[in-house]
Design a protein around this motif. Structure first.
Motif, PDB file in Angstrom:
ATOM      1  N   PRO A  15       0.660  -1.391  -0.032  1.00  7.97           N
ATOM      2  CA  PRO A  15       0.019  -0.156  -0.178  1.00  7.97           C
ATOM      3  C   PRO A  15       0.695   1.215  -0.587  1.00  7.97           C
ATOM      4  N   ALA A  16       2.068   1.080   0.097  1.00  6.73           N
ATOM      5  CA  ALA A  16       3.088   2.164  -0.171  1.00  6.73           C
ATOM      6  C   ALA A  16       3.379   2.500  -1.324  1.00  6.73           C
ATOM      7  N   ILE A  17       2.457   1.726  -2.546  1.00  7.57           N
ATOM      8  CA  ILE A  17       3.393   2.430  -3.680  1.00  7.57           C
ATOM      9  C   ILE A  17       2.840   3.370  -4.183  1.00  7.57           C
ATOM     10  N   ASP A  18       3.140   4.800  -4.296  1.00 10.39           N
ATOM     11  CA  ASP A  18       2.700   6.249  -5.359  1.00 10.39           C
ATOM     12  C   ASP A  18       1.538   6.489  -4.052  1.00 10.39           C
ATOM     13  N   ALA A  19       2.191   6.115  -2.541  1.00  9.26           N
ATOM     14  CA  ALA A  19       1.158   6.549  -1.951  1.00  9.26           C
ATOM     15  C   ALA A  19       1.799   7.376  -0.337  1.00  9.26           C
ATOM     16  N   GLY A  20       2.744   8.338  -1.452  1.00 10.92           N
ATOM     17  CA  GLY A  20       3.259   9.475  -0.898  1.00 10.92           C
ATOM     18  C   GLY A  20       3.132  10.646  -1.208  1.00 10.92           C
ATOM     19  N   GLU A  21       3.550  12.109  -0.315  1.00 14.80           N
ATOM     20  CA  GLU A  21       3.406  13.427  -1.047  1.00 14.80           C
ATOM     21  C   GLU A  21       4.474  13.757  -1.768  1.00 14.80           C
ATOM     22  N   VAL A  22       4.283  14.893  -2.388  1.00 13.40           N
ATOM     23  CA  VAL A  22       5.820  15.939  -2.933  1.00 13.40           C
ATOM     24  C   VAL A  22       6.534  16.019  -1.962  1.00 13.40           C
ATOM     25  N   VAL A  23       8.165  16.290  -1.769  1.00 14.40           N
ATOM     26  CA  VAL A  23       7.961  17.117  -0.364  1.00 14.40           C
ATOM     27  C   VAL A  23       9.799  17.431  -1.655  1.00 14.40           C
ATOM     28  N   ASP A  24       9.569  18.679  -1.831  1.00 16.98           N
ATOM     29  CA  ASP A  24      10.704  19.489  -2.398  1.00 16.98           C
ATOM     30  C   ASP A  24      12.337  19.357  -1.764  1.00 16.98           C
ATOM     31  N   GLY A  25      13.052  18.407  -3.435  1.00 14.29           N
ATOM     32  CA  GLY A  25      14.699  18.328  -2.405  1.00 14.29           C
ATOM     33  C   GLY A  25      14.403  16.077  -1.844  1.00 14.29           C
ATOM     34  N   ILE A  26      13.432  16.012  -1.239  1.00 11.67           N
ATOM     35  CA  ILE A  26      13.734  14.977  -0.897  1.00 11.67           C
ATOM     36  C   ILE A  26      12.880  14.101  -2.146  1.00 11.67           C
ATOM     37  N   THR A  27      11.709  13.923  -2.538  1.00  8.44           N
ATOM     38  CA  THR A  27      11.170  12.963  -3.260  1.00  8.44           C
ATOM     39  C   THR A  27      11.848  13.450  -5.329  1.00  8.44           C
ATOM     40  N   THR A  28      12.903  13.226  -4.898  1.00  2.00           N
ATOM     41  CA  THR A  28      12.886  13.660  -6.118  1.00  2.00           C
ATOM     42  C   THR A  28      13.191  11.910  -7.390  1.00  2.00           C
ATOM     43  N   ASP A  29      13.329  11.918  -6.760  1.00  2.00           N
ATOM     44  CA  ASP A  29      13.811  10.325  -7.867  1.00  2.00           C
ATOM     45  C   ASP A  29      12.798   8.976  -7.994  1.00  2.00           C
ATOM     46  N   THR A  30      11.227  10.417  -8.658  1.00  2.00           N
ATOM     47  CA  THR A  30      10.322   9.130  -7.905  1.00  2.00           C
ATOM     48  C   THR A  30       9.669   8.706  -9.328  1.00  2.00           C
ATOM     49  N   LEU A  31       9.390   7.093  -9.113  1.00  2.00           N
ATOM     50  CA  LEU A  31       8.892   6.561 -10.305  1.00  2.00           C
ATOM     51  C   LEU A  31       7.765   5.987 -10.224  1.00  2.00           C
ATOM     52  N   GLY A  32       6.437   6.721 -11.279  1.00  2.00           N
ATOM     53  CA  GLY A  32       5.537   6.080 -10.861  1.00  2.00           C
ATOM     54  C   GLY A  32       4.379   7.128 -10.855  1.00  2.00           C
ATOM     55  N   THR A  33       3.330   7.589 -10.855  1.00  2.00           N
ATOM     56  CA  THR A  33       2.128   8.413 -10.331  1.00  2.00           C
ATOM     57  C   THR A  33       2.708   9.144  -9.538  1.00  2.00           C
ATOM     58  N   ALA A  34       3.280   9.046  -8.062  1.00  2.00           N
ATOM     59  CA  ALA A  34       3.532   9.561  -6.823  1.00  2.00           C
ATOM     60  C   ALA A  34       4.744   9.301  -6.778  1.00  2.00           C
ATOM     61  N   PRO A  35       5.197  10.019  -5.460  1.00  2.00           N
ATOM     62  CA  PRO A  35       6.230   9.029  -4.643  1.00  2.00           C
ATOM     63  C   PRO A  35       5.623   8.067  -3.967  1.00  2.00           C
ATOM     64  N   ASP A  36       6.851   6.940  -3.924  1.00  2.00           N
ATOM     65  CA  ASP A  36       6.130   5.490  -2.951  1.00  2.00           C
ATOM     66  C   ASP A  36       6.280   6.572  -1.215  1.00  2.00           C
ATOM     67  N   GLN A  37       5.720   5.614  -0.381  1.00  2.00           N
ATOM     68  CA  GLN A  37       6.352   6.182   1.381  1.00  2.00           C
ATOM     69  C   GLN A  37       7.271   5.415   1.413  1.00  2.00           C
ATOM     70  N   GLY A  38       8.176   5.788   2.632  1.00  2.00           N
ATOM     71  CA  GLY A  38       9.396   4.349   2.784  1.00  2.00           C
ATOM     72  C   GLY A  38      10.476   4.840   2.074  1.00  2.00           C
ATOM     73  N   ALA A  39      11.366   4.820   2.501  1.00  2.45           N
ATOM     74  CA  ALA A  39      12.986   4.795   1.958  1.00  2.45           C
ATOM     75  C   ALA A  39      13.099   4.562   0.606  1.00  2.45           C
ATOM     76  N   TYR A  40      12.624   3.677   0.243  1.00  2.00           N
ATOM     77  CA  TYR A  40      13.378   2.442  -1.061  1.00  2.00           C
ATOM     78  C   TYR A  40      12.291   2.578  -2.205  1.00  2.00           C
ATOM     79  N   GLU A  41      12.195   2.978  -3.006  1.00  2.00           N
ATOM     80  CA  GLU A  41      11.008   3.434  -4.166  1.00  2.00           C
ATOM     81  C   GLU A  41      11.401   2.002  -5.356  1.00  2.00           C
ATOM     82  N   TYR A  42       9.770   2.086  -4.481  1.00  2.00           N
ATOM     83  CA  TYR A  42      10.160   0.580  -5.357  1.00  2.00           C
ATOM     84  C   TYR A  42      10.005   0.130  -7.526  1.00  2.00           C
ATOM     85  N   GLY A  43      10.453  -0.209  -8.088  1.00  2.00           N
ATOM     86  CA  GLY A  43      11.558  -0.182  -9.145  1.00  2.00           C
ATOM     87  C   GLY A  43      12.370   0.339  -9.779  1.00  2.00           C
TER      88      GLY A  43
END
Length: 885
Positions: A591-619
């Motif tokens: 359920p964490a996949i694509d469930a995060g929000e954009v945070v400037d300077g933090i969620t910079t390597d997003t895959l999919g429709t939105a950032p994932d929650q957690g420390a590792y981006e799925y894929g």
């Protein structure tokens, strides 16, 4: 299908097409040094100098001293080079080059009472004396006796009638203890240790002066903690190898080994700084070993590079005095005793723009590394077994601004792995980058702290604590920003088995402003909060988002603007790969996949429709932490383990991988009580850790042995014997062993039942059943490493893991390839052209895929593992591999 903003293959291709600038050849003269040389020689390879000091008398900017194998008992004080022409001191490469800070002690005579003595002058300050017997640390005479591991201390416990400067203890031997050092770990909540001096003694009684008697949490008396031991007295000499130095008579006393001192070697410390760069700049030190001494740069040093240093027994001392006012950046106060010896110990990287890299730092009463000044770099180092005297001396102490501390493995520390003490640092903590470090087995001699700890009043503006892993520590939190500190930004960190919390920002009845935690993952062994900000009078601007954890994310709702807590996933089943082993990356359907929000300077390597929650981006490739040196990967993968107790009680929680669950025996400790662990399959290991929690109510085992068996029926002689009462006790075996069953058997009685929170195993090399991250391979050939995964392998390139412990028949590799035909990765044993164990067909469309194959035969034992690319010029990037049954 997930959209990708950047192809990994495309990014690595860009890196590979960038020209690599070869290191410029060192200009100037090259001098050779060898033990068989002469200081009157020319310094050529055929006619070398005898001492490194003679070479340093000759060198000028741009010159090099090449040191041939041997032991050099001298202090090196190199002259400065220049920015374009540094002075270089380097091992030649024909064997170990040891700069030894000790001198041999001879002239031993019988001293009566079973002792021998030698008249010898030791360094001027007796607090820093150290003695070695047959190249192993000899313990200063101590009561009560303790084992060889200073991080597993045996303590005496004072009676409740004790007072601040007085100890009552019916077990105290009747002897004259006047002048002995009293080492205290006592108080209502003892967050540091302290020392005093015995002024008088009588049977069962001891008076002392010193200690932090004005500070209730750190005092002797009728307190919950009343632990102490005595050193620095001839009266304590009662077991082989113990020593005492009479500084007035300049006489060293020793309890000789059984059979006498003949055929044994005793050395004593004479030089605190084997390599003293305190007045040097633009010097490169490469490939040296230090024994019984340390290295330092100075406040004005710049451009110093220390590479491939191997330093052992770097700092030793016996007292914890209050830091002198001249060392303090704040007003003197009784509580500042916690900063004792921070500036006196460790490998010291002071000044501006200096570097320590690719080095192993081990065995220190105080710091592992002190970094202080501005803009220094500490990277890819293995730091362990430090800080056993129990003040705030950590694996790495960071003072100043603009430092880079990355890719270090830090384990087995008395208190924190990484620390900052404001008492000597001051409150500025700007623009420090602390990233990709693996910090574990911290808090071995304290109960109030964490693997990452900073205190107090610090302003962390511009600093980033990111992509670190903290685990398997007996403290309270994984990351702890304490007492009024603000503007700390944490993100993409991981913690498990860290006690109460993953992260804690402690306002402590004061402000905790603009602290942040984003995109972090927390796993098992966290009992109160995944991330928390508490006790703050003002928490303005704090922000917590995209966090995964088993417990709530909380923040004191005070300030303007109020803290933000949102977009977090609190779940015991968030879709981690394997939480018990710290593999907190996501699996399909999480359920964490694509469930995060954009945070400037933090969620910079997003895959999919939105950032994932957690420390590792799925894929994306799985990033890793720690160094890539031998010894950096040791923890044995936890599998389907079970445990049975000799008293018939349910002992399953001892092997559930969670330090917050506890088994308690059914009766007071007695010799013969045991726990037997079935690992489910054979494992290779050389150390067992028994974690008994953070309380000292007499429930830690008073002594035990460890035996192993292949079938659970036939048991050999014990491989290790342990005594001590520390939170976590280690049983170290004389060599690696492979077994399925492990038995822990008590050898001593105690007033209460024994407890076990967690049992862990460690090996001399990586466990191939664990996820072997490609970027942490021991060696790579033909391509570069990345922060996560390798570059693109071409045919003939390879990745190697040295001395991996293997017991399996299925290889799984995670690959990213665009090859359509004729590509494979070959698993070969012990050499790039060694026996072929398996071949993994490689095909793909430029995304990460896991491929599993069965080995040609089951592989067991310790092997160097080589994954060799065969096929096209651009075959695949490798993320990780495993070998499992």
């Amino acid at each position: 299908m997930r959209l990708r903003h950047l192809s990994v293959l495309g990014a690595t291709a860009a890196l590979l097409t960038t020209p690599v600038q070869a290191q410029a050849a060192q200009s100037g003269h090259t001098y050779h040094v060898a033990p068989q040389g002469s200081d009157h020689a020319h310094g050529t390879q055929a006619s070398p100098l005898r001492t490194i000091g003679a070479c340093l008398d000759l060198v000028r900017p741009g010159d090099t001293c090449l040191i041939h194998k041997g032991t050099y008992r001298e202090q090196l004080t190199p002259p400065s080079g220049t920015e374009g022409a540094p002075v270089t001191i380097a091992a030649y490469g024909d064997g170990p080059v040891s700069v030894d800070g000790t001198e041999k002690v001879t002239g031993w005579k019988d001293a009566g009472g079973g002792l021998i003595a030698a008249d010898t002058d030791l360094p001027p300050d007796p607090d820093f004396n150290a003695v070695f017997l047959d190249n192993a640390r000899a313990a200063e005479g101590r009561w009560p006796n303790s084992g060889a591991d200073p991080l597993n201390a045996t303590w005496a416990e004072a009676d409740t009638t004790s007072t601040d400067q007085h100890i009552d203890d019916t077990d105290l031997p009747d002897a004259d203890w006047t002048g002995a050092t009293v080492h205290l770990w006592a108080g209502s909540n003892p967050w540091a240790q302290q020392t005093g001096t015995a002024t008088a003694s009588a049977p069962g009684k001891l008076d002392f002066k010193g200690g932090n008697y004005r500070c209730t949490p750190l005092c002797m008396g009728n307190q919950p903690y009343r632990n102490y031991y005595l050193v620095g007295s001839k009266a304590a000499l009662d077991q082989p190898g113990e020593w005492y130095y009479d500084k007035a008579a300049h006489r060293l006393y020793l309890v000789p080994p059984k059979g006498g001192i003949a055929r044994h070697t005793v050395t004593a410390k004479h030089r605190l700084w084997g390599v003293d760069l305190s007045d040097s700049s633009y010097v490169t030190v490469r490939g040296l070993d230090l024994w019984g001494t340390s290295l330092r740069t100075g406040k004005s040093s710049t451009g110093v590079v220390v590479d491939r240093l191997h330093a052992t027994y770097i700092s030793e001392y016996s007292t914890l005095p209050m830091p002198p006012d001249s060392d303090l950046a704040t007003e003197p106060a009784e509580g500042h005793i916690v900063a004792s010896r921070i500036l006196d110990s460790g490998v010291q990287v002071l000044g501006t723009g200096n570097t320590l890299k690719n080095s192993e730092i081990a065995q220190s009463a105080g710091d592992g590394v002190l970094v202080r000044g501005n803009g220094n770099t500490v990277t890819n180092n293995y730091i362990h077994d430090v800080g056993w005297m129990g003040s705030y001396t950590p694996g790495i102490e960071i003072n100043g601004n603009g430092h880079t501390v990355t890719h270090n493995t830090i384990r087995r520390t008395g208190r924190a792995a990484i620390d900052t003490a404001y008492q000597i640092n001051g409150t500025e903590y700007h623009d420090n980058r602390i990233a990709y470090n693996d910090i574990s087995e911290a808090m071995r001699t304290s109960r109030d702290g964490s693997p990452f700890y900073v205190c107090c009043y610090l302003n962390g503006t511009g600093s980033s604590i990111d992509h670190n892993t903290a685990h398997d520590s007996s403290g309270q939190n994984g990351y702890y920003v304490d007492n009024y500190s603000g503007h700390f930004k944490l993100h993409h960190n991981v913690a498990w088995n860290t006690g109460a919390r993953g992260v804690y920002f402690n306002g402590h009845t004061g402000p905790s402003i603009a602290n942040e935690d984003h995109n972090s993952s927390y796993g098992v062994g966290i009992g109160t909060a995944s991330s928390a900000l508490g006790g703050a009078t003002d928490a303005s601007g704090s922000y917590f988002s995209n966090i995964i954890g088993p417990k709530p994310v909380t923040a004191t709702q005070t300030g303007n603007p109020l803290p933000i807590v949102r977009s977090n996933l609190i779940s015991a089943t968030p879709g981690y790969t394997n939480a018990v082993n710290g593999e907190l990356w996501l699996t399909p359907g999480s359920p964490a996949i694509d469930a995060g929000e954009v945070v400037d300077g933090i969620t910079t390597d997003t895959l999919g429709t939105a950032p994932d929650q957690g420390a590792y981006e799925y894929g994306a490739p799985i990033w890793s932490t720690g160094c890539d040196l031998p010894g950096c990967q040791q923890r044995v993968r936890h599998g389907n383990w079970s445990a049975t107790a000799s008293d018939g009680s349910n002992a399953a929680v001892t092997v559930d991988g969670d330090i917050n669950t506890r088994w308690t025996g059914t009766a007071p400790q007695a010799a013969g009580q045991s726990l037997t662990v079935d690992l489910g399959e054979s494992k290779t290991f050389n150390r067992l850790s028994l974690d008994a929690g953070r309380d000292t109510g007499g429930q830690q085992p008073y002594g035990f042995t460890v035996s192993v068996s292949g079938d659970g029926t036939h048991w050999g002689e014990p491989l290790a014997r342990v005594s001590g009462r520390s939170f976590t006790q280690d049983a170290v075996f004389p060599q690696q062993t492979t077994a399925r069953y492990v038995r822990i058997t008590l050898t001593a009685s105690g007033p209460t039942p024994w407890v076990v929170n967690d049992i862990r195993l460690y090996g001399a090399g990586p466990d191939a059943a664990s996820t072997l991250q490609a970027e942490k391979a021991t060696t790579v050939h033909g391509m570069g490493r990345g922060t996560a995964a390798t570059g693109v392998l071409s045919s003939g390139d390879w990745v190697a893991f040295r001395k991996a412990n293997v017991d399996g028949k299925h290889l799984t590799a995670r690959l990213n390839s665009t090859c359509t035909k004729g590509c494979s990765l070959q698993l070969r044993l012990d050499a790039p052209d060694g026996p072929l164990a398996a071949s993994v067909p490689v095909t793909g469309k430029g995304d990460w895929q896991e491929q599993t194959v069965t080995l040609k035969r089951e592989v067991t034992g310790t092997h160097d593992l080589y994954l060799v690319a065969k096929g096209t010029s651009r075959l695949a990037a490798l993320d990780w591999l495993t070998i499992r049954p």
